[in-house]
Design an enzyme around this catalytic site. Sequence first.
Site, PDB file in Angstrom:
ATOM      1  N   HIS A   1       0.462  -0.806  -0.056  1.00 20.69           N
ATOM      2  CA  HIS A   1      -0.251  -0.039  -0.128  1.00 20.69           C
ATOM      3  C   HIS A   1       0.775   0.767  -0.301  1.00 20.69           C
ATOM      4  O   HIS A   1       1.055   1.906   1.064  1.00 20.69           O
ATOM      5  CB  HIS A   1      -0.893   0.032   1.103  1.00 20.69           C
ATOM      6  CG  HIS A   1      -2.019   1.158   1.412  1.00 20.69           C
ATOM      7  ND1 HIS A   1      -2.060   1.883   1.419  1.00 20.69           N
ATOM      8  CD2 HIS A   1      -3.334   0.376   0.501  1.00 20.69           C
ATOM      9  CE1 HIS A   1      -3.273   2.628   1.127  1.00 20.69           C
ATOM     10  NE2 HIS A   1      -3.983   1.621   0.728  1.00 20.69           N
ATOM     11  N   PHE A   2       0.984   1.658  -0.972  1.00 15.48           N
ATOM     12  CA  PHE A   2       1.799   1.266  -2.168  1.00 15.48           C
ATOM     13  C   PHE A   2       2.956   1.023  -2.629  1.00 15.48           C
ATOM     14  O   PHE A   2       3.455   2.216  -2.075  1.00 15.48           O
ATOM     15  CB  PHE A   2       1.411   1.990  -3.335  1.00 15.48           C
ATOM     16  CG  PHE A   2       0.001   2.628  -2.559  1.00 15.48           C
ATOM     17  CD1 PHE A   2      -1.462   1.415  -3.683  1.00 15.48           C
ATOM     18  CD2 PHE A   2      -1.215   3.420  -2.119  1.00 15.48           C
ATOM     19  CE1 PHE A   2      -3.088   1.462  -3.361  1.00 15.48           C
ATOM     20  CE2 PHE A   2      -2.228   3.069  -2.244  1.00 15.48           C
ATOM     21  CZ  PHE A   2      -2.875   2.449  -2.519  1.00 15.48           C
TER      22      PHE A   2
END
Length: 145
Positions: A47-48
């Site tokens: 994420h991410f």
Amino acid sequence: MSIQDVKNYLPHRYPFLLIDRVLELEIGKSIVALKNVTFNEPQFTGHFPEQPIMPGVMIVEALAQATGILAFKSEAGKPIDGQIYMLVGIDKVRFKRMVEPGDQLRLEVEVITIKRGIWKFKCKATVDNQIITSAELMCTQRTAG
């Protein structure tokens, strides 16, 4: 309140213990806590990967953990006494900015009401005095297990 003290009031452990320190606590009224956000946290692998940002649900969980400490301290209990505080409601959640590794979340919680065993809190998370997230959270005490 140090991390060792925090661990006495929350049943959470790595990687889900999201309070690093309590700066202020007024029994039955309010708490101010800190969460230091680091790149080494497991959520950042997905994420991410190219632009790591703390998931909003993790910010809300950090606020919820602060409510648990405030409730336990206010009721003079601890999870080792067989009780836990559970999140039972979330209202008026707003996400205004991203949280990235290196940020320090300041978690501010105030008691709004306590009715029939349900605690309602006004919560906000800030970074560098800018509001990141605001919400109203509700929790109640339950017997663990």
